[in-house]
Design a protein around this motif. Structure first.
Motif, PDB file in Angstrom:
ATOM      1  N   THR A   1      59.909  -8.780 -17.040  1.00  0.00           N
ATOM      2  CA  THR A   1      58.541  -9.304 -17.079  1.00  0.00           C
ATOM      3  C   THR A   1      57.916  -9.254 -15.689  1.00  0.00           C
ATOM      4  OG1 THR A   1      59.128 -10.791 -18.887  1.00  0.00           O
ATOM      5  CG2 THR A   1      57.110 -11.298 -17.661  1.00  0.00           C
ATOM      6  N   VAL A   2      56.692  -8.790 -15.625  1.00  0.00           N
ATOM      7  CA  VAL A   2      55.978  -8.664 -14.354  1.00  0.00           C
ATOM      8  C   VAL A   2      54.649  -9.405 -14.448  1.00  0.00           C
ATOM      9  CG1 VAL A   2      54.879  -7.086 -12.725  1.00  0.00           C
ATOM     10  CG2 VAL A   2      57.019  -6.430 -13.843  1.00  0.00           C
TER      11      VAL A   2
ATOM     12  N   GLU B   1      55.918 -19.806 -12.108  1.00  0.00           N
ATOM     13  CA  GLU B   1      56.773 -19.071 -13.035  1.00  0.00           C
ATOM     14  C   GLU B   1      58.239 -19.478 -12.895  1.00  0.00           C
ATOM     15  OE1 GLU B   1      55.898 -17.010 -15.489  1.00  0.00           O
ATOM     16  OE2 GLU B   1      53.840 -17.584 -15.001  1.00  0.00           O
ATOM     17  N   ALA B   2      58.669 -19.714 -11.659  1.00  0.00           N
ATOM     18  CA  ALA B   2      60.065 -20.112 -11.435  1.00  0.00           C
ATOM     19  C   ALA B   2      60.360 -21.460 -12.083  1.00  0.00           C
ATOM     20  CB  ALA B   2      60.354 -20.170  -9.938  1.00  0.00           C
ATOM     21  N   LEU B   3      59.458 -22.413 -11.912  1.00  0.00           N
ATOM     22  CA  LEU B   3      59.659 -23.740 -12.492  1.00  0.00           C
ATOM     23  C   LEU B   3      59.601 -23.698 -14.016  1.00  0.00           C
ATOM     24  CD1 LEU B   3      57.554 -25.910 -10.013  1.00  0.00           C
ATOM     25  CD2 LEU B   3      60.040 -25.681 -10.112  1.00  0.00           C
TER      26      LEU B   3
ATOM     27  N   ARG C   1      56.227   0.063  -8.905  1.00  0.00           N
ATOM     28  CA  ARG C   1      57.322  -0.886  -9.104  1.00  0.00           C
ATOM     29  C   ARG C   1      57.124  -1.686 -10.391  1.00  0.00           C
ATOM     30  NH1 ARG C   1      59.200  -3.868  -3.676  1.00  0.00           N
ATOM     31  NH2 ARG C   1      60.913  -4.288  -5.118  1.00  0.00           N
ATOM     32  N   SER C   2      55.886  -2.067 -10.678  1.00  0.00           N
ATOM     33  CA  SER C   2      55.622  -2.845 -11.888  1.00  0.00           C
ATOM     34  C   SER C   2      55.968  -2.047 -13.139  1.00  0.00           C
ATOM     35  CB  SER C   2      54.149  -3.274 -11.928  1.00  0.00           C
ATOM     36  OG  SER C   2      53.837  -4.112 -10.840  1.00  0.00           O
ATOM     37  N   SER C   3      55.536  -0.793 -13.172  1.00  0.00           N
ATOM     38  CA  SER C   3      55.815   0.039 -14.346  1.00  0.00           C
ATOM     39  C   SER C   3      57.312   0.286 -14.505  1.00  0.00           C
ATOM     40  CB  SER C   3      55.066   1.370 -14.234  1.00  0.00           C
ATOM     41  OG  SER C   3      55.457   2.086 -13.074  1.00  0.00           O
ATOM     42  N   THR C   4      58.015   0.434 -13.381  1.00  0.00           N
ATOM     43  CA  THR C   4      59.467   0.636 -13.442  1.00  0.00           C
ATOM     44  C   THR C   4      60.166  -0.599 -13.986  1.00  0.00           C
ATOM     45  OG1 THR C   4      59.370   2.146 -11.546  1.00  0.00           O
ATOM     46  CG2 THR C   4      61.522   1.219 -12.108  1.00  0.00           C
ATOM     47  N   PHE C   5      59.759  -1.780 -13.522  1.00  0.00           N
ATOM     48  CA  PHE C   5      60.354  -3.022 -14.015  1.00  0.00           C
ATOM     49  C   PHE C   5      60.108  -3.193 -15.514  1.00  0.00           C
ATOM     50  CE2 PHE C   5      59.890  -5.042  -9.559  1.00  0.00           C
ATOM     51  CZ  PHE C   5      61.146  -4.578  -9.209  1.00  0.00           C
ATOM     52  N   ARG C   6      58.876  -2.909 -15.937  1.00  0.00           N
ATOM     53  CA  ARG C   6      58.542  -3.090 -17.355  1.00  0.00           C
ATOM     54  C   ARG C   6      59.350  -2.145 -18.242  1.00  0.00           C
ATOM     55  NH1 ARG C   6      53.009  -3.698 -15.153  1.00  0.00           N
ATOM     56  NH2 ARG C   6      52.413  -5.892 -15.405  1.00  0.00           N
ATOM     57  N   LYS C   7      59.636  -0.944 -17.747  1.00  0.00           N
ATOM     58  CA  LYS C   7      60.448   0.002 -18.515  1.00  0.00           C
ATOM     59  C   LYS C   7      61.857  -0.540 -18.745  1.00  0.00           C
ATOM     60  CE  LYS C   7      58.054   4.230 -17.095  1.00  0.00           C
ATOM     61  NZ  LYS C   7      58.147   5.496 -16.310  1.00  0.00           N
TER      62      LYS C   7
END
Length: 255
Positions: free
Chosen positions: A34-35, A49-51, A24-30
């Protein structure tokens, strides 16, 4: 042949979970997303990170964990952009929740949530969170609650304050009216204390048949691997209880 596994059992296997996170991380980065991958519990990182992102843009946090919501409500500054907390039950404006609380409630929110039961603390028997939150914020035990908020408080002071707060919850008459009593019951049923598990990195099959080389403790003791086994979880090895076929009605298939 495809073996369908319930989601909880699949994720309970550390190898499965690691591979899924990597995929999932590699898919998001593609897709230029940001992961941030966390080694331990991610709640604090999610909130941080949200704040940080909400200082420049609106943010939606999707989670089912009340710990995340409580930390967001406690820490969100008044200058942030809109920040929403979304669960399967709906979406909530974090700032509006904070604004609905009194100053005392905002101050004691984290303590009340943690003390009355969270991810790492058991709930208090016979008392709901809402009722205890109202009682804690009533002003009767401020001096004891403040000790939990004091980063310089000693261990003994925290223990004494915690004992006093429990006396307050259960209406116990003074320090000698509420004393911890060690249980005389066994820690767990005998059959649970006697089970065997392994931590093999292979398939637990020991197919060579040489007893002297049987490193799998489950195989060595003549039992099947179970969910308590460190790597295979009784699922991904040749010594598991199932026959490798498809599971029945209890299986869960995610699309």
């Amino acid at each position: 042949m495809i073996h369908w596994t319930p989601r909880a059992e699949f994720l309970d296997n550390t190898n499965n979970k690691s591979e899924l996170i990597h995929l999932r991380s590699s898919t998001f980065r593609k897709h230029n997303i940001t992961v941030e991958q966390c080694d331990n519990d991610a709640d604090t990182s999610i909130v941080r990170e949200a704040l940080a992102t909400a200082t420049d843009d609106s943010v939606e946090v999707r989670a089912e964990d009340a710990d995340v919501l409580v930390m967001l409500v406690h820490h969100i500054p008044s200058t942030n952009h809109p920040l929403f907390f979304t669960t399967s039950k709906g979406s909530y404006d974090v700032r509006r929740i904070r604004e609905a609380l009194s100053e005392r409630e905002r101050c004691y929110l984290l303590f009340c949530h943690a003390f009355t039961g969270c991810d790492t603390v058991s709930a208090i028997a016979g008392h709901g969170k809402t009722t205890l939150f109202d009682r804690f914020c009533a002003g009767d035990i401020d001096e004891h609650v403040d000790i939990f908020l004091d980063t310089q408080a000693t261990k003994d002071a925290v223990i004494q304050a915690g004992t006093t707060i429990f006396q307050y919850i259960y209406h116990a008459p003074g320090i000698h009216g509420y004393e911890p009593v060690p249980t005389l019951d066994p820690m767990a049923p005998e059959e649970l204390l006697q089970f065997t598990s392994c931590n093999c990195n292979g398939d637990c099959s020991n197919s060579n048949g040489d007893c002297s080389n049987r490193r799998c403790s489950c195989k060595r003791n003549g039992v099947k691997c179970i969910s308590a086994c460190g790597v295979c979880k009784g699922i991904s090895c040749k010594n598991c209880g199932h026959d490798g076929g498809e599971s029945g009605e209890d299986s869960e298939i995610d699309s």
